[in-house]
Design an enzyme around this catalytic site. Structure first.
Site, PDB file in Angstrom:
ATOM      1  N   ASN A  22       0.837  -1.215   0.000  1.00  0.00           N
ATOM      2  CA  ASN A  22       0.000   0.000   0.000  1.00  0.00           C
ATOM      3  C   ASN A  22       0.866   1.257   0.000  1.00  0.00           C
ATOM      4  O   ASN A  22       0.543   2.235  -0.677  1.00  0.00           O
ATOM      5  CB  ASN A  22      -0.957  -0.010   1.195  1.00  0.00           C
ATOM      6  CG  ASN A  22      -2.219  -0.794   0.886  1.00  0.00           C
ATOM      7  OD1 ASN A  22      -3.047  -0.361   0.080  1.00  0.00           O
ATOM      8  ND2 ASN A  22      -2.356  -1.965   1.489  1.00  0.00           N
TER       9      ASN A  22
ATOM     10  N   ARG B 259       3.831   0.735  25.062  1.00  0.00           N
ATOM     11  CA  ARG B 259       3.185   1.369  23.911  1.00  0.00           C
ATOM     12  C   ARG B 259       3.350   2.898  23.905  1.00  0.00           C
ATOM     13  O   ARG B 259       3.705   3.503  22.887  1.00  0.00           O
ATOM     14  CB  ARG B 259       1.691   1.012  23.877  1.00  0.00           C
ATOM     15  CG  ARG B 259       0.947   1.603  22.687  1.00  0.00           C
ATOM     16  CD  ARG B 259      -0.512   1.220  22.670  1.00  0.00           C
ATOM     17  NE  ARG B 259      -0.697  -0.207  22.831  1.00  0.00           N
ATOM     18  CZ  ARG B 259      -0.571  -1.111  21.863  1.00  0.00           C
ATOM     19  NH1 ARG B 259      -0.272  -0.695  20.646  1.00  0.00           N
ATOM     20  NH2 ARG B 259      -0.743  -2.377  22.094  1.00  0.00           N
TER      21      ARG B 259
ATOM     22  N   ASN C 107      -6.307   4.939   7.980  1.00  0.00           N
ATOM     23  CA  ASN C 107      -5.897   3.533   7.938  1.00  0.00           C
ATOM     24  C   ASN C 107      -6.632   2.838   6.809  1.00  0.00           C
ATOM     25  O   ASN C 107      -7.727   3.260   6.423  1.00  0.00           O
ATOM     26  CB  ASN C 107      -6.260   2.853   9.272  1.00  0.00           C
ATOM     27  CG  ASN C 107      -5.876   1.386   9.300  1.00  0.00           C
ATOM     28  OD1 ASN C 107      -4.786   1.009   8.854  1.00  0.00           O
ATOM     29  ND2 ASN C 107      -6.763   0.530   9.803  1.00  0.00           N
TER      30      ASN C 107
ATOM     31  N   HIS D  59      -8.090  -1.028   5.698  1.00  0.00           N
ATOM     32  CA  HIS D  59      -8.395  -2.345   6.259  1.00  0.00           C
ATOM     33  C   HIS D  59      -9.061  -3.198   5.171  1.00  0.00           C
ATOM     34  O   HIS D  59      -9.931  -2.711   4.451  1.00  0.00           O
ATOM     35  CB  HIS D  59      -9.327  -2.196   7.468  1.00  0.00           C
ATOM     36  CG  HIS D  59      -9.615  -3.503   8.121  1.00  0.00           C
ATOM     37  ND1 HIS D  59      -8.686  -4.135   8.930  1.00  0.00           N
ATOM     38  CD2 HIS D  59     -10.698  -4.301   8.068  1.00  0.00           C
ATOM     39  CE1 HIS D  59      -9.207  -5.285   9.345  1.00  0.00           C
ATOM     40  NE2 HIS D  59     -10.428  -5.396   8.850  1.00  0.00           N
TER      41      HIS D  59
HETATM   42  C1  GAR Z   1      -3.266  -4.740   3.833  1.00  0.00           C
HETATM   43  O1  GAR Z   1      -4.126  -5.722   3.312  1.00  0.00           O
HETATM   44  C2  GAR Z   1      -3.995  -3.851   4.821  1.00  0.00           C
HETATM   45  O2  GAR Z   1      -5.308  -3.594   4.445  1.00  0.00           O
HETATM   46  C3  GAR Z   1      -3.938  -4.679   6.075  1.00  0.00           C
HETATM   47  O3  GAR Z   1      -2.623  -5.194   6.072  1.00  0.00           O
HETATM   48  C4  GAR Z   1      -2.197  -5.390   4.725  1.00  0.00           C
HETATM   49  C5  GAR Z   1      -0.852  -4.732   4.544  1.00  0.00           C
HETATM   50  O4  GAR Z   1      -0.340  -5.007   3.279  1.00  0.00           O
HETATM   51  N1  GAR Z   1      -4.218  -3.905   7.240  1.00  0.00           N
HETATM   52  C6  GAR Z   1      -4.945  -4.343   8.270  1.00  0.00           C
HETATM   53  O5  GAR Z   1      -5.389  -5.479   8.354  1.00  0.00           O
HETATM   54  C7  GAR Z   1      -5.197  -3.319   9.372  1.00  0.00           C
HETATM   55  N2  GAR Z   1      -6.087  -3.824  10.344  1.00  0.00           N
HETATM   56  P1  GAR Z   1       0.821  -4.121   2.682  1.00  0.00           P
HETATM   57  O6  GAR Z   1       1.940  -4.133   3.727  1.00  0.00           O
HETATM   58  O7  GAR Z   1       1.238  -4.827   1.441  1.00  0.00           O
HETATM   59  O8  GAR Z   1       0.309  -2.730   2.426  1.00  0.00           O
END
Ligand code: GAR
Length: 209
Positions: free
Chosen positions: A17, A67, A109, A111
């Site tokens: 992303n 955190r 974000n 998702h």
């Molecule tokens: C993506 O599918 C994103 O939507 C998800 O992690 C992946 C990261 O892929 N995020 C979540 O699940 C957040 N809760 P990437 O590192 O190739 O962008």
């Protein structure tokens, strides 16, 4: 011409992303610049990709740290880079309330489901196992709850009879790559505002709706 708005990208893994956002900027589809890329994991391929592309890429390790302390360091790096918008791109950490307050309505974000369905880990697997016929992806503002804040945009993806986890996740990811830049452009354009939980176009107020 107005200065380009600065993005801060946070990631924990692959970084596809992030790369899609970088490509959208490079091709002129998204008017912005990436001021900093931060990973909480040293082994994140996205961090290496950011370095290779010459971005300001920083590691702020989270393992074994409280955190709030880790978040404070990330906030400081984002402020130092003077970011206008923080984009979580596969950043697998819940943000502390202090973090959310540091960038009010300025953290987004992505998702891989149509929220509020299937929050948390393995959203694509959850959708497949539940048996929904339509799933997709959601770009939303971030609050202190997991995958929860006001929704900026969503894209749908049909679940096909022949789908397995891999094929479904691939088709959702294609839509994620389109949706994220679109949503960032919308937020940076300043044409939308958050009313309660709804992200709406500002002009609709003038129209008295
Ligand atoms: C993506 O599918 C994103 O939507 C998800 O992690 C992946 C990261 O892929 N995020 C979540 O699940 C957040 N809760 P990437 O590192 O190739 O962008």
């Amino acid at each position: 011409m107005a200065a380009l708005k600065k993005l801060g990208i946070l990631l924990s893994g692959r970084g596809s992303n992030f790369l899609a956002i970088a490509d959208a900027i490079q091709s002129g589809r998204l008017k912005a610049e990436i001021a900093i890329v931060i990973s909480n994991r040293a082994d994140a391929p996205g961090l290496e990709a950011a370095r290779q592309r010459g971005f300001n890429a920083q590691l702020v390790p989270s393992k074994g740290r409280v955190r709030e302390e880790h978040d404070a360091e990330v906030i400081a790096a984002l402020k130092q880079a003077q970011v206008d918008l923080v984009c979580l791109a596969g950043y697998m950490r819940l943000l502390s309330p202090d973090f959310v307050r540091a960038f009010p309505n300025r953290i987004v974000n992505i998702h891989p489901s149509l929220l509020p369905a299937f929050p948390g880990m393995d959203a694509q697997k959850q959708a497949l196992e539940y048996g929904v016929k339509i799933t997709g992806c959601t770009v939303h503002f971030v609050d202190e709850h997991l995958d929860h804040g006001p929704i900026i945009l969503q894209k749908t993806v049909p679940v096909l009879d022949g789908d397995d986890l891999h094929s479904l996740a691939e088709r959702i990811l294609e839509q994620e790559h389109v949706a994220y830049s679109e949503a960032i452009g919308l937020v940076l354009s300043d044409k939308v505002e958050v009313r309660e939980r709804r992200v709406v176009h500002k002009q609709s107020r003038a129209e008295g709706k």
